[in-house]
Design an enzyme around this catalytic site. Structure first.
Site, short mmCIF file in Angstrom:
data_model
loop_
_atom_site.label_atom_id
_atom_site.label_comp_id
_atom_site.label_asym_id
_atom_site.label_seq_id
_atom_site.Cartn_x
_atom_site.Cartn_y
_atom_site.Cartn_z
N LYS A 41 0.84 -1.21 0.00
CA LYS A 41 0.00 0.00 0.00
C LYS A 41 0.87 1.25 0.00
O LYS A 41 0.64 2.18 -0.78
CB LYS A 41 -0.92 -0.04 1.23
CG LYS A 41 -1.93 1.09 1.29
CD LYS A 41 -3.19 0.66 2.01
CE LYS A 41 -3.01 0.54 3.52
NZ LYS A 41 -3.05 1.83 4.20
N ASP A 65 1.81 -1.46 11.67
CA ASP A 65 0.50 -1.86 11.15
C ASP A 65 0.16 -3.32 11.45
O ASP A 65 -0.95 -3.76 11.16
CB ASP A 65 0.46 -1.65 9.63
CG ASP A 65 0.50 -0.17 9.27
OD1 ASP A 65 0.12 0.66 10.12
OD2 ASP A 65 0.94 0.16 8.15
N GLN A 107 4.79 8.93 7.65
CA GLN A 107 3.87 9.81 6.92
C GLN A 107 4.28 11.26 7.09
O GLN A 107 4.28 12.04 6.13
CB GLN A 107 2.44 9.58 7.42
CG GLN A 107 1.95 8.19 7.08
CD GLN A 107 0.52 7.94 7.49
OE1 GLN A 107 -0.08 8.74 8.21
NE2 GLN A 107 -0.03 6.83 7.07
N ARG A 111 -8.99 11.56 12.53
CA ARG A 111 -7.56 11.30 12.75
C ARG A 111 -6.74 12.59 12.81
O ARG A 111 -7.07 13.59 12.17
CB ARG A 111 -7.04 10.33 11.68
CG ARG A 111 -7.76 8.99 11.82
CD ARG A 111 -7.27 7.96 10.88
NE ARG A 111 -5.89 7.60 11.15
CZ ARG A 111 -5.16 6.83 10.34
NH1 ARG A 111 -5.71 6.37 9.24
NH2 ARG A 111 -3.93 6.54 10.64
N ARG A 131 -6.60 0.98 17.98
CA ARG A 131 -6.34 -0.45 17.82
C ARG A 131 -6.02 -1.15 19.13
O ARG A 131 -6.15 -2.37 19.23
CB ARG A 131 -5.21 -0.67 16.79
CG ARG A 131 -5.70 -0.39 15.39
CD ARG A 131 -4.67 -0.66 14.33
NE ARG A 131 -5.29 -0.52 13.01
CZ ARG A 131 -4.62 -0.32 11.89
NH1 ARG A 131 -3.28 -0.23 11.91
NH2 ARG A 131 -5.25 -0.20 10.75
N LYS A 186 -4.85 5.12 14.88
CA LYS A 186 -4.88 4.53 13.53
C LYS A 186 -6.34 4.54 13.05
O LYS A 186 -7.15 5.30 13.58
CB LYS A 186 -4.29 3.13 13.56
CG LYS A 186 -2.78 3.13 13.83
CD LYS A 186 -2.01 3.74 12.67
CE LYS A 186 -0.51 3.75 12.90
NZ LYS A 186 0.20 4.53 11.88
N SER A 197 7.16 8.75 12.56
CA SER A 197 6.10 8.64 11.56
C SER A 197 6.64 8.83 10.15
O SER A 197 7.14 9.90 9.79
CB SER A 197 5.00 9.68 11.83
OG SER A 197 4.15 9.76 10.70
N ARG A 257 -7.72 -3.83 9.36
CA ARG A 257 -6.75 -4.76 9.94
C ARG A 257 -7.34 -5.51 11.14
O ARG A 257 -6.95 -6.64 11.43
CB ARG A 257 -5.46 -4.03 10.31
CG ARG A 257 -4.81 -3.40 9.08
CD ARG A 257 -3.34 -3.13 9.26
NE ARG A 257 -2.86 -2.24 8.20
CZ ARG A 257 -2.54 -2.62 6.96
NH1 ARG A 257 -2.64 -3.89 6.61
NH2 ARG A 257 -2.13 -1.75 6.07
N ARG A 270 2.89 5.98 -3.19
CA ARG A 270 4.03 6.80 -3.62
C ARG A 270 4.28 6.69 -5.12
O ARG A 270 4.77 7.63 -5.74
CB ARG A 270 5.27 6.40 -2.81
CG ARG A 270 5.18 6.88 -1.35
CD ARG A 270 6.05 6.04 -0.44
NE ARG A 270 6.16 6.56 0.92
CZ ARG A 270 5.31 6.32 1.91
NH1 ARG A 270 4.24 5.58 1.70
NH2 ARG A 270 5.52 6.82 3.12
C1 S3P Z 1 2.57 4.64 6.30
C2 S3P Z 1 3.14 4.90 7.50
C3 S3P Z 1 2.62 4.41 8.78
C4 S3P Z 1 1.60 3.30 8.58
C5 S3P Z 1 0.63 3.58 7.48
C6 S3P Z 1 1.36 3.80 6.17
C7 S3P Z 1 3.16 5.19 5.08
O1 S3P Z 1 1.99 5.48 9.45
O2 S3P Z 1 0.91 3.07 9.78
O3 S3P Z 1 -0.27 2.51 7.31
O4 S3P Z 1 2.84 4.74 3.97
O5 S3P Z 1 3.99 6.10 5.20
P1 S3P Z 1 2.82 6.50 10.39
O6 S3P Z 1 3.93 6.96 9.58
O7 S3P Z 1 1.89 7.60 10.72
O8 S3P Z 1 3.21 5.68 11.57
#
Ligand code: S3P
Length: 746
Positions: free
Chosen positions: A332, A626, A480, A433, A657, A653, A478, A698, A337
Site C-alpha cells: 500500500k 500496522d 507519513q 484522525r 487499535r 490509527k 512517523s 486490519r 508513492r
Molecule cells: C505509512 C506509515 C505508517 C503506517 C501507514 C502507512 C506510510 O503510518 O501506519 O499505514 O505509507 O507512510 P505512520 O507513519 O503515521 O506511523
C-alpha cells in the site's frame, strides 16, 4: 383545499386519484393498488385507449375522463401528465372543491410545475407536494405500466417553505410503499441537477439518432450499429411529447448544461483533429473511473462512503490449517508513492503490482482530479503520464481520500507547495484522525493551511505560499510526517531535513532516488533540496508485508500449516513482524531474496510453531506498526504473557487499535488488558463470539485469522473497509484454508 386540517396520520388511504395514465401515472396507480394500502384507485385520462386498457391491466379500480368525477372524495391526487399539460389540469382543479386532498405530481421539472400551480391557485397550497420519480423506460403508455417501476429508484420531493410536513410525509409514504427511496431537495437544485443528468442525455440521444437517421447511408449505418449505439441511444425511443415539454419547461438549466457540454465537446473535437492522444486519454480515463464509481453507487456499493453505506460482516468457522503458495496484493505504501512521484515525474511511469485497494485508488483519483492522465489499474498495471513537478492543476472540488491517512498526510505536504488551493476530506474514520502532526511543521515552513477542531480533517490548504526549508526533529516516529515534509521540501527554498526518533519506513526516500531525485540520508536524518527533476521510471510493487502478516500469523498458530508468501517486500524498516514472530518462536524462513526496483523482496515460508509470549522490544514498534492487531492474535495463541509498550500511536490509527483489539479479544475469552501505550495479553483459549472491527480493515482480518484457533464461530462486524488495503482477502484466505466468509443478509 385547506391548510389547517391535515390528513390524520393513519397511512391507510380511502381514495387515490391518478390523473394521466401513462407509464408513470399507470405504474404509480398499479403499485399503490397492488400494495393494498388504498381502498380505491381512480384513474382519469382523456385517451379512450388508455382508459380501455387500464382496467384489464389492473392499473385502477375505476376510470373516467371526467376530472371532477375523478377527484371527488379523493385523499390524494397525483398529477402524472406532461409538464406543459399541467397548467390546464390545474386550472380546472382550482375551480373544484378538493376538500382535504393532498395534491402531488410526478413532473420531470419542478420550477415550471410550481409556476403553473401558482398561476392556477393564486399561490401554492400547503397541501401541494411537488415530486419527481427518477425512473422511467423508453416505453410509454399505460400498457408499459409496472408496479415495480420505482423499486430502488429515487423519488425527489421539492417541498416549498410552507408545504405541510404531514402532506410531505403522506406522499413520501406512498412512494416508499412502491419501494422507492425518497429524498428532498431544493426546487432550483432539482432542476439544475436533472438538466445535467437526465435532460441533457436525452437531448443528445434524440439528436444523435436523428443525425444518423437523416444521412443517406442510414440503412447501412443502422444495420451495423451494435452495442455502443444501442446503449447510448436507448432513451431516444422515449415519449417525444413529454420530452418536448421538459425542454420548454426547464429551458435555462438545460441551456447551462448544454453550453458546458458543447465547450467540452469542442475541446475533444480539437484533440481528435490535432491527434492529441494525451487529451483524449485524459478525458476517457477520467470518464471511465467516474462511470465505474457511478456504477458502484447504483449497485449500492458506494466507494465514496464505504463505512456508512456498505454493511459487510464476516463470519469465520473455527479450526483449520493454512497451506499453499500465494501472492498477497501490492504494498500500500509503495502504491501510494508510485502514483504521487509518477505524477510529478517527467515522462511515462509504468507501475506493476499496484494495489487496487480503495486507499491507493483514492490517491490515484486525487491525481486524476488534478489533471494527471493515468491509465489503469488493470491487473495491477498502471501507466502514469507524468506532468512534472509544476504540472498539477487545481482540482474541480475537494479531494476525497476515503479512509486513507497516508493519502491525506502525504498530499498535504505536496499541496501546500502548489499554486492553487485545495481541500482534503475523508470518511468518518479519517475525519477523526490527527492532522496537526503535519499541519504544524508545514506551517513552520510557511504553508497556510487550516484544519477543523483539534487538528482534524478537512484540511484547507492555501496555494501560492512560499515554503522555506527547515530542519525538523519529529516528535514521533512517523513515515507519513517524514514523507509529507520531504514532498514539501521538493518545492521549498533551501534545504529541508527531517530527523526521526526511530527508523520508519523509507519508501519515499528510496523511490525519490529511483526517480533520479537526490536525497541524502545520514543516520536518522534525511535531507532534500529543491531544483532537481524526477524522471519517469518502471516500478515493480512487491507484495505488502502488512497483508502477508495475516498469513504469517495464520500459519504460525494453526497446527499442520506450511505456507509460502511470494514476492513480499522485506524492506528493513518493515520487518518488525518477522522479528517479533521469530522472537516468539515462529518458524519463518526467507527464500529467494532479491532486490526489485530499489526494494528488497523475498518469498517467505512460514510453518506452524509453538509460540511463546514475549516483551516486545520497543525498537520494533515502528517497524511493525500496522501489524500489531494480528500480532495480538499471535500473542493470544502463545504460551505465557506478551507485553507491548511504547505503542500509543496505535490509538490513532483507523481505529483505536489497542482498545478495539482488547475488547475483541476479551469478547472471545482472552485475557487482554489495554494500557495507555500498549497491551498485556495472556495466551489461552480463544472462544467463539462476536467482535466489532469498528470499520478497521486490519482488525477485521486479524479476527478472521483468530478463528483458526477458536473453539467456535467468530462473527466480525463492520468489515467493508477490508477493501481499503486487501481486496479479495476472503478469497485468498479461503484458498489457503481459513474458513472465513461473508455473513449473509447482514
Ligand atoms: C505509512 C506509515 C505508517 C503506517 C501507514 C502507512 C506510510 O503510518 O501506519 O499505514 O505509507 O507512510 P505512520 O507513519 O503515521 O506511523
Amino acid at each position: 383545499m385547506s391548510d389547517s386540517s391535515l390528513l390524520p396520520p393513519n397511512p391507510v388511504l380511502g381514495r387515490l386519484t391518478v390523473v394521466g395514465l401513462g407509464l408513470i401515472g399507470g405504474s404509480f396507480a398499479k403499485g399503490v393498488r397492488e400494495s393494498g394500502i388504498c381502498e380505491e384507485v381512480v384513474g382519469c385520462d382523456p385517451d379512450p385507449t388508455a382508459r380501455r386498457l387500464a382496467l384489464p391491466l389492473g392499473v385502477v379500480d375505476r376510470v373516467t375522463d371526467d376530472l371532477a368525477e375523478a377527484v371527488q372524495g379523493a385523499d390524494v391526487i397525483m398529477l402524472a401528465v406532461p409538464v406543459l399539460a399541467m397548467e390546464s389540469v390545474l386550472t380546472q382543479l382550482s375551480g373544484m372543491d378538493l376538500g382535504q386532498a393532498v395534491l402531488t405530481d410526478a413532473g420531470s421539472t419542478k420550477g415550471a410545475v410550481v409556476k403553473a400551480v401558482e398561476k392556477a391557485f393564486g399561490q401554492t397550497p400547503a397541501l401541494f407536494v411537488p415530486g419527481h420519480p427518477i425512473a422511467g423506460s423508453e416505453k410509454s403508455g399505460v400498457e408499459a405500466a409496472k408496479a415495480e417501476l420505482f423499486k430502488r429508484h429515487k423519488v425527489i420531493l421539492t417541498p416549498l417553505e410552507h408545504t405541510s410536513p404531514q402532506a410531505v410525509e403522506l406522499v413520501s409514504k406512498l412512494w416508499q410503499v412502491l419501494g422507492a427511496d425518497v429524498e428532498q431537495m431544493a426546487l432550483a437544485d432539482h432542476d439544475e441537477v436533472l438538466a445535467a443528468t437526465s435532460h441533457l442525455p436525452h437531448l443528445l440521444a434524440f439528436s444523435l439518432v436523428d443525425t444518423l437517421a437523416s444521412r443517406s447511408e442510414n440503412l447501412e449505418i443502422f444495420r451495423y450499429a451494435a452495442g455502443g449505439f444501442r446503449d447510448f441511444t436507448r432513451i431516444a425511443a422515449s415519449d417525444p411529447l413529454m420530452w418536448r415539454d421538459v425542454f420548454l419547461a426547464n429551458r435555462d438549466a438545460v441551456l447551462r448544461s448544454l453550453d458546458a457540454f458543447t465547450k467540452d465537446l469542442g475541446r475533444l473535437r480539437a484533440a481528435v483533429d490535432e491527434g492529441d492522444a494525451t487529451t483524449l486519454l485524459g478525458v476517457f480515463t477520467r470518464a471511465k473511473s467516474a462511470r465505474e464509481h457511478f456504477s458502484t453507487i447504483l449497485a449500492r456499493r458506494a466507494y465514496m462512503e464505504p463505512m456508512q453505506t456498505n454493511v459487510i460482516n464476516f463470519v469465520a468457522a473455527p479450526g483449520g490449517r493454512v497451506q499453499g503458495s500465494i501472492r498477497v496484493p501490492g504494498d500500500k505504501s509503495i502504491s501510494h508513492r508510485s502514483i504521487m512521484l509518477g505524477s510529478l515525474a517527467e515522462g511515462v511511469t509504468e507501475v506493476e503490482g499496484f494495489l487496487e485497494g480503495e486507499d491507493s485508488l483514492a490517491t490515484l483519483q486525487a491525481f486524476r482530479d488534478m489533471g494527471v492522465v493515468i491509465e489503469g489499474p488493470y491487473h495491477g498495471r498502471v501507466t502514469i503520464n507524468g506532468v512534472g513537478l509544476n504540472g498539477l492543476q487545481a482540482p474541480p472540488g475537494p479531494l476525497y481520500l476515503g479512509n486513507s491517512g497516508t493519502s491525506m498526510r502525504l498530499l498535504s505536504g505536496l499541496l501546500a507547495a502548489q499554486m492553487f488551493d485545495t481541500t482534503l476530506v475523508g470518511d468518518a474514520s479519517l475525519s477523526k484522525r490527527p492532522m496537526g502532526r503535519v499541519a504544524k511543521p508545514l506551517r513552520e515552513m510557511g504553508a497556510r493551511l487550516e484544519t477543523a477542531n483539534e487538528g482534524r480533517p478537512p484540511l484547507r490548504i492555501q496555494g501560492d505560499s512560499r515554503l522555506m526549508g527547515m530542519d525538523y526533529e519529529m516528535p514521533m516516529a512517523s513515515a507519513q510526517v517524514k514523507s509529507c515534509l520531504l514532498l514539501a521540501g521538493l518545492y521549498a527554498a533551501g534545504t529541508t531535513s527531517v530527523t526521526e526518533p526511530a527508523p520508519t519506513r523509507d519508501h519515499t526516500e528510496r523511490m525519490l532516488q529511483g526517480f533520479g531525485y537526490p536525497v541524502k540520508v545520514k543516520g536518522s536524518t534525511v535531507t532534500i533540496e529543491p531544483g532537481h527533476r524526477l524522471t519517469a521510471c518502471k516500478i515493480d510493487v512487491p507484495a505488502d508485508i502488512s497483508s502477508a502478516a495475516f498469513f504469517m500469523v495464520a500459519a504460525s498458530i494453526a497446527e499442520g500449516s506450511d505456507l509460502v508468501l511470494e514476492h513480499v517486500g522485506i524492506n528493513p524498516t518493515r520487518i518488525g513482524v518477522i522479528n517479533i514472530l521469530r522472537a516468539m518462536g515462529g518458524d519463518i524462513s526467507l527464500q529467494n531474496e532479491r532486490e526489485v526496483g530499489g526494494e528488497p523482496v523475498a518469498d517467505i515460508r512460514v510453518r506452524h510453531a509453538r509460540l511463546k509470549g514475549i516483551e516486545i522490544p520497543v525498537d520494533q514498534v515502528p517497524l511493525a506498526i500496522d501489524e500489531f492487531p494480528v500480532l495480538f492474535v499471535a500473542a493470544a495463541c502463545a504460551e505465557g504473557r506478551t507485553v507491548l509498550r511504547g505503542a500509543e500511536e496505535l490509538r490513532v490509527k483507523e481505529s483505536d487499535r489497542i482498545q478495539v483489539m482488547a475488547d475483541g479479544l476479551q469478547a472471545l475469552g482472552v485475557r487482554a488488558e489495554p494500557t495507555p501505550d500498549g497491551i498485556v495479553i495472556d495466551g489461552g483459549t480463544i472462544h467463539g463470539g462476536s467482535v466489532d472491527s469498528h470499520g478497521d480493515h486490519r482488525i477485521a482480518m486479524s479476527f478472521s485469522v483468530a478463528s483458526l484457533r477458536a473453539t467456535d464461530e467468530i462473527h466480525i462486524s463492520d468489515c467493508a473497509n477490508v477493501a481499503t488495503s486487501f481486496p479479495d482477502f476472503i478469497g485468498l484466505a479461503q484458498a489457503v484454508g481459513i474458513q472465513v466468509r461473508l455473513e449473509e443478509s447482514a
